[in-house]
Design a protein around this motif. Structure first.
Motif, short mmCIF file in Angstrom:
data_model
loop_
_atom_site.label_atom_id
_atom_site.label_comp_id
_atom_site.label_asym_id
_atom_site.label_seq_id
_atom_site.Cartn_x
_atom_site.Cartn_y
_atom_site.Cartn_z
N ALA A 118 39.91 31.03 -40.90
CA ALA A 118 40.09 32.14 -39.96
C ALA A 118 41.33 31.97 -39.10
CB ALA A 118 38.85 32.27 -39.07
N TYR A 119 41.59 30.76 -38.64
CA TYR A 119 42.72 30.53 -37.74
C TYR A 119 44.02 30.25 -38.47
CZ TYR A 119 39.84 30.44 -33.53
OH TYR A 119 39.02 30.79 -32.49
N ARG A 120 43.95 29.72 -39.69
CA ARG A 120 45.18 29.34 -40.40
C ARG A 120 45.55 30.32 -41.51
NH1 ARG A 120 47.20 24.05 -39.85
NH2 ARG A 120 46.57 23.26 -37.82
N GLN A 121 44.76 31.34 -41.75
CA GLN A 121 44.99 32.21 -42.90
C GLN A 121 46.35 32.91 -42.85
OE1 GLN A 121 42.50 35.87 -42.98
NE2 GLN A 121 41.75 35.20 -40.98
N PRO A 122 46.94 33.12 -44.05
CA PRO A 122 46.46 32.64 -45.35
C PRO A 122 46.71 31.15 -45.49
CG PRO A 122 48.55 33.75 -45.62
CD PRO A 122 48.18 33.92 -44.18
N VAL A 123 45.74 30.42 -46.02
CA VAL A 123 45.82 28.96 -46.05
C VAL A 123 45.45 28.44 -47.43
CG1 VAL A 123 43.45 28.76 -45.22
CG2 VAL A 123 45.03 26.86 -44.89
N MET A 124 46.09 27.33 -47.82
CA MET A 124 45.82 26.72 -49.12
C MET A 124 44.63 25.76 -49.02
SD MET A 124 49.69 25.79 -50.40
CE MET A 124 49.98 24.80 -48.92
N ARG A 125 44.00 25.53 -50.14
CA ARG A 125 42.88 24.59 -50.19
C ARG A 125 43.33 23.19 -49.78
NH1 ARG A 125 39.18 23.14 -55.55
NH2 ARG A 125 38.39 21.14 -54.79
N ILE A 149 34.98 34.98 -47.30
CA ILE A 149 36.41 34.76 -47.51
C ILE A 149 36.82 35.44 -48.81
CG2 ILE A 149 36.38 32.56 -46.28
CD1 ILE A 149 36.50 31.15 -49.01
N ARG A 150 38.14 35.54 -49.02
CA ARG A 150 38.68 36.18 -50.21
C ARG A 150 39.95 35.46 -50.64
NH1 ARG A 150 43.10 39.34 -48.69
NH2 ARG A 150 43.36 39.46 -46.42
N ILE A 151 40.40 35.74 -51.85
CA ILE A 151 41.68 35.22 -52.32
C ILE A 151 42.76 36.15 -51.77
CG2 ILE A 151 43.08 34.59 -54.31
CD1 ILE A 151 40.55 32.93 -53.96
N ALA A 152 43.62 35.62 -50.91
CA ALA A 152 44.61 36.45 -50.21
C ALA A 152 45.97 36.43 -50.89
CB ALA A 152 44.75 35.98 -48.77
N GLY A 153 46.09 35.75 -52.02
CA GLY A 153 47.36 35.69 -52.73
C GLY A 153 47.65 34.27 -53.20
N TYR A 164 43.67 31.47 -49.11
CA TYR A 164 42.37 32.01 -48.70
C TYR A 164 42.49 32.72 -47.35
CZ TYR A 164 40.46 29.07 -52.40
OH TYR A 164 40.18 28.49 -53.61
N GLY A 165 41.73 33.81 -47.21
CA GLY A 165 41.67 34.55 -45.97
C GLY A 165 40.27 35.09 -45.75
N THR A 166 40.01 35.62 -44.57
CA THR A 166 38.68 36.14 -44.26
C THR A 166 38.55 37.60 -44.70
OG1 THR A 166 39.46 36.68 -42.02
CG2 THR A 166 38.31 34.58 -42.32
#
Length: 232
Positions: A118-125, A149-153, A164-166
């Motif tokens: 939530a705070y770092r999106q979009p963020v890698m695993r 969450i969803r795949i944000a790109g 990943y993003g919310t």
């Protein structure tokens, strides 16, 4: 087919007639609709369902009425829509009522992972695992299944890892109108990762920056040639 069309027309006209002859005020119509849905409704969807032209003025009127009469709920904007929500002060009572649903809540590991996203999106695993210090593949899959969450790109990194993003469901569950409503948490400020789609645009300024450096060195080379000529 003709009979079916006639029945459809009759049904539609009956519905429209019912809406036109409704004795409820616009505010009462909106209140009735929101009291019977379990998800946020956007301005347009709410207006169409209630049969009114606008919703914000009526919602303000309703909230003022709720506050003046000491009601424990308000109509609030959640995930780009409107929904009836109870006040935070009623949480102790509701938590006892819904004690049996505790088992469906997110685990501490899932909450920690979700907070990072939530705070770092979009963020890698890789960044999530670096912060948590443990692998989080199973946790991510669980959050994806819950649609939190969803795949944000994909990131502009080696291998183009997923970002990943919310989701809107995340906003709805936590009663947020947008990501900007998240409270400030030290150490979890958002640090966006460059997406792979912007790689070509980002490469152009680097090439243009290199050209002036070459041009600046050219006069030095010509000065050296001139000094050699004079020496000869």
């Amino acid at each position: 087919m003709v009979g079916g069309s006639a029945m459809a027309d009759t049904s539609a006209s009956t519905t429209n007639a019912g809406a036109e002859h409704c004795d409820l005020t616009p505010s009462q119509r909106i209140e009735a609709v929101l009291m019977t849905v379990d998800r946020p409704l956007g301005d347009r969807a709410l207006a169409e369902a209630a049969g009114v032209d606008g919703v914000e003025a009526s919602i303000s009127e309703l909230n003022e009425s709720y506050e003046s009469t000491g009601r424990v709920f308000r109509i609030v904007r959640v995930a780009s829509g409107w929904q009836v929500m109870t006040l935070p002060e009623s949480a102790p009572v509701l938590s006892r009522l819904h004690a049996q649903r505790q088992q469906t809540h997110l685990t501490p590991a899932a909450m920690e992972t979700l907070s990072i996203i939530a705070y770092r999106q979009p963020v890698m695993r890789a960044e999530i695992e670096a912060i948590r210090g443990v692998a989080c593949g199973e946790v991510l899959r669980g959050l994806l299944e819950r649609r939190m969450i969803r795949i944000a790109g994909r990131a502009e990194e080696l291998g183009r890892p997923m970002l990943y993003g919310t989701t809107k469901d995340f906003l709805r569950v936590f009663g947020l109108s947008g990501i900007d409503d998240l409270p400030e948490v030290e150490g979890l400020k958002r640090k966006p990762v460059r997406r792979a789609a912007s790689s070509e645009q980002d490469a152009e300024p680097e090439a243009s920056d290199a050209e002036p450096a070459v041009a600046a060195e050219e006069p030095k080379a010509s000065e050296q040639d001139a000094s050699v000529t004079e020496g000869d």
